[in-house]
Enzyme design. Structure first.
Site, mmCIF file in Angstrom:
data_model
loop_
_atom_site.group_PDB
_atom_site.id
_atom_site.type_symbol
_atom_site.label_atom_id
_atom_site.label_comp_id
_atom_site.label_asym_id
_atom_site.label_seq_id
_atom_site.Cartn_x
_atom_site.Cartn_y
_atom_site.Cartn_z
ATOM 1 N N ASP A 173 0.905 -1.142 0.000
ATOM 2 C CA ASP A 173 0.000 0.000 0.000
ATOM 3 C C ASP A 173 0.943 1.190 0.000
ATOM 4 O OD1 ASP A 173 -1.603 2.148 0.610
ATOM 5 O OD2 ASP A 173 -2.985 0.941 1.801
ATOM 6 N N HIS A 174 1.154 1.791 -1.176
ATOM 7 C CA HIS A 174 2.270 2.728 -1.272
ATOM 8 C C HIS A 174 2.072 3.949 -0.376
ATOM 9 C CE1 HIS A 174 -0.436 4.479 -4.301
ATOM 10 N NE2 HIS A 174 0.114 5.621 -3.968
ATOM 11 N N HIS A 236 -6.106 2.605 1.283
ATOM 12 C CA HIS A 236 -5.389 3.791 1.766
ATOM 13 C C HIS A 236 -6.089 4.453 2.950
ATOM 14 C CE1 HIS A 236 -3.181 3.183 -1.798
ATOM 15 N NE2 HIS A 236 -3.954 3.846 -2.631
#
Lengths: 482, 316
Positions: A173-174, A236
């Protein structure tokens, strides 16, 4: 790396590998093997990597660093369904063990659509590439989406579990690799100032926003049927909520951090009345940033009667002693007025104001805002006297900006995350329990929406549909300006 | 630091702004206001100068919006100045073609977060500022009817579209007059029978002052025409005689009270920049201005009805 010709690989992953090398953080002998359905040789893939690095690398280009990266670049052509290609890949990787001393350590980066996971995972197992044979580590890296509901997320997890043990699976999950998000942990747990008021005694509500100014671009095939909530809220925004709401972890080791995030996510309550506590929209034609843009239904590849939402807003509660009664408002959307991601903790009003009624009329609620992007930093808003003979109080901002306090530019999220994969350090990667808890939160909302007709249209370039404003107005609150 | 962007987009302007302010070492962190100036090429120089002057008192991000050829191809040009002769930052946007109908889509992404928005129309602004696509963004909406050919008609139109948060610079021009008048009447003058305001023809500040005095004192207030400049005289007819405050030169006023020596008071006409700075000092609605507008409309309605009745009587 599977899917090297994709957008993500070229814009983020390949440049991040170069940037890591340039900062001296890649282990010696690091080698990169590309796998794709192209009739290519090693040098063709090296050329693609070179172009990606020149176009998108964050750090300056140095010939000797590039030579080091280039020496380890290999390419294996083939179809995912072709066992011969994977045997070829296995040979290529063992040659690297011999030539470059990679000693059996392998990370498989699946930068491919999820429906191709089963065949690739199957091939990795069959060819013995993923076998945990005690000679070095075998890790797999996957990108969102981690399924499209609870059942599919479990299927995906079961599939991965047949080949890789849980500690070898890295879900990217960047957002969690972003400096500003990690700074939330520093802000909360390295300081004495904020934690004492980080609770229902002082906090009125929390707003977590991820607004994009772009449309769906070329992602119609992926986006249609998925929508904003599955694309952004499930991963996110719920991760940001977990980091904001969780208790202090006993350490920053992966298990300790994940345990606290899981507790927070398992305490999340969805609204009793989903019609009142959620809102969704779909962008219509409009003007965004001075340019006329088409509506969602007119985008290439989108059905004219699509009910996919491009905007979603949800009110959640966190049923813990710390947060009981404090709503968390999550919203995300495409084609909104501006690009902005932030976590805003809005505090209660002072219980008594010893001023004349008009003196403090312009005074809002105190707020602590963590600006994730752009213009990364932290803002603290409070009231101050306006200079002059009258006692007039107005909001002012105290600002911390990364660009000013730290002139070294922050590493890209992918640099940090790729490095963590190589080191085998998983705290910034969500575990499958977190993924499943997030789907448990979202699934009832998705099924409610599926029955509820069309999303409300909103003009491109606006702040979202009127129904989202109504959601806040019912609680006597308002969204922060984008 | 100056940056020019030609044929650009709002997001490119925003990125340039963030970069510029970081390179200049955080000059924009103290910004307390977004000031949007809706202007045209002819008056932009003076307008931006006044805005910059006001920004010395209230550090702000000034966004100047210049409407260029409404026909022709759509285009956005931007000029950014950070740390040049004003605190905060200045963005000058030139809008071409049909983009003029969608200026809000350009301005919205540029606003500094967590900071109030004020919109100023130095020229002929909209009749209902609060309904303007940009007006809805603003906490305060500042017009200037003095720039109009028919200031009184314009004031009546603004009154019809009035919403709390509207204000007009012709009202700000009355501030020092009003505080002097209030100070004069602080000492009980006895019964006041009537008042008169003398000013040059077509002076909207005088109209507002007439309405304000009539509304506050509940007495008839006459409007007299003089040669100016601006408002030249205000007088009250009281039990004890006539109180007169006169200002013939636009700089110094003389206060005359029966049985007392004349007193001199500095009462100069202020520049636009000063007026703007005063308006920006308070961001909550100016209720007194709203009341004055309401009185103005009521008086106009009454006069119109009286005229209609008189006409009817004439016919009979």
């Amino acid at each position: 790396m599977f899917g090297v010709t994709g957008d993500l690989a070229q814009k983020k992953l390949l440049p991040a590998i170069y940037d890591l090398a340039n900062r001296g953080l890649l282990p010696p002998g690091f080698s990169l093997v590309g796998f794709a359905r192209r009739d290519w040789h090693d040098q063709d893939f090296a050329k693609l990597t070179y172009d990606a690095v020149r176009a998108h690398a964050r750090t300056s280009f140095r010939e000797e660093v590039w030579k080091q990266v280039q020496e380890g670049i290999r390419f294996v052509p083939g179809e995912f369904s072709d066992p011969g290609a994977f045997d070829h890949l296995a040979r290529c990787v063992s040659e690297l063990d011999a030539d470059r001393g990679t000693s059996g350590n392998r990370a498989f980066y699946l930068s491919i659509p999820p429906h191709q996971f089963p065949v690739v995972i199957g091939q990795l197992e069959r060819s013995g590439l993923a076998a945990q044979d005690g000679r070095g580590w075998r890790r797999v890296v996957i990108e969102k989406p981690f399924g499209h509901d609870l059942a599919s997320a479990r299927d995906l997890n079961d599939l991965l579990a047949t080949v890789f043990p849980p500690y070898s699976v890295f879900r990217i999950d960047h957002y969690l690799g972003k400096e500003t998000v990690q700074n939330l942990l520093a802000l909360r747990f390295a300081n004495e100032l904020f934690e004492p008021i980080w609770n229902r005694g002082y906090v009125d509500h929390v707003q977590i926003t991820m607004a994009e100014d772009i449309g769906i671009g070329g992602r119609a095939g992926y986006y249609d049927g998925i929508g904003a909530a599955r694309d952004v809220i499930q991963n996110h925004l719920l991760q940001l909520l977990a980091l904001t709401a969780m208790e202090e972890p006993v350490s920053f080791a992966a298990d300790a951090l994940r345990a606290e995030k899981q507790k927070a996510l398992s305490a999340v309550q969805i609204p009793d009345d989903l019609a009142e506590g959620t809102a969704r929209g779909q962008y219509a034609a409009g003007w965004q940033g001075g340019v006329p843009v088409p509506g969602f239904l007119a985008e290439a590849g989108i059905a004219a009667d699509s009910t996919t939402e491009t905007y979603a807003a949800i009110r959640l509660g966190v049923d813990t002693r710390r947060w009981a009664g404090v709503p968390f408002y999550l919203r995300t959307g495409k084609r909104l007025a501006a690009r902005m991601t932030e976590i805003a903790v809005i505090f209660q009003r002072a219980p008594h104001l010893p001023f004349n009624a008009t003196d403090a009329r312009e005074l809002g609620q105190n707020a602590l805002v963590i600006r994730v992007q752009p213009d990364e930093g932290v803002t603290l808003r409070f009231g101050s006297k306006v200079p002059g003979s009258a006692m007039e109080v107005r909001d002012v901002n105290m600002d911390f900006a990364y660009g000013q306090s730290f002139t070294e530019s922050s590493p890209e999220a992918y640099e940090r995350l790729l490095l963590d994969v190589l080191i085998g350090d998983p705290p910034l990667f969500p575990g499958h329990e977190e993924v499943e808890l997030s789907w448990k939160i979202l699934d009832p909302i998705e099924s409610f929406w599926a029955e509820a007709g069309r999303p409300d249209p909103y003009p491109a370039g606006s702040a979202g549909p009127a129904s989202a404003d109504a959601l806040m107005a019912r609680d006597g609150r308002a969204w922060r300006r984008l | 630091m100056r940056i020019e962007l030609s044929d650009t987009t709002a997001s490119a302007v925003r990125s340039a702004l963030i970069r510029a302010s970081q390179q200049m070492g955080g000059l924009t962190t103290g910004v307390v206001l977004n000031l949007i100036v809706m202007t045209d090429e002819g008056e932009q120089y003076d307008a931006m100068k006044s805005a910059a002057q006001a920004s010395r008192e209230h550090p702000c991000q000034i966004i100047g919006v210049i409407a260029r050829k409404p026909r022709g191809p759509r285009r956005l040009d931007a000029e950014i100045a950070v740390g040049e002769n004003a605190p905060g930052q200045i963005v000058l946007l030139r809008i071409y073609g049909e983009l003029n109908d969608h200026v809000d889509s350009v301005v919205t992404p540029l606003l500094v977060a967590d900071t109030p928005v004020v919109i100023w129309w130095p020229g002929e602004g909209p009749e209902a500022p609060a309904d303007d696509p940009l007006g809805v963004l603003g906490q305060r909406r500042i017009t200037d009817v003095a720039a109009s050919d028919d200031p009184r008609g314009r004031l009546l139109a603004l009154a019809a579209g009035y919403r709390p948060g509207d204000t007009d610079l012709s009202w700000a021009r009355t501030t020092s007059w009003r505080s002097l008048l209030a100070a004069t009447l602080d000492r009980p003058p006895g019964q006041i029978y009537e008042a008169a305001v003398g000013a040059e023809r077509d002076n909207p500040s005088a109209e507002l002052m007439v309405a304000w005095l009539a509304g506050r004192l509940g007495i008839p207030v006459r409007r007299e025409v003089s040669d100016g400049p601006g408002v030249t005289e205000v007088s009250f007819l009281t039990d004890g005689g006539k109180i007169v405050i006169s200002r013939a030169d636009g700089r110094n006023a003389t206060l005359s009270r029966p049985g007392e020596p004349d007193r001199h008071v500095a009462l100069h006409r202020r520049e636009t920049g000063e007026l703007l700075a005063e308006e920006l000092r308070r961001l909550d609605p100016d209720e007194v201005y709203g009341e004055a507008l309401a009185t103005l409309v009521a008086a106009a309605d009454y006069a119109a009805k009286a005229q209609a009745t008189a006409d009817l009587a004439d016919e009979e």
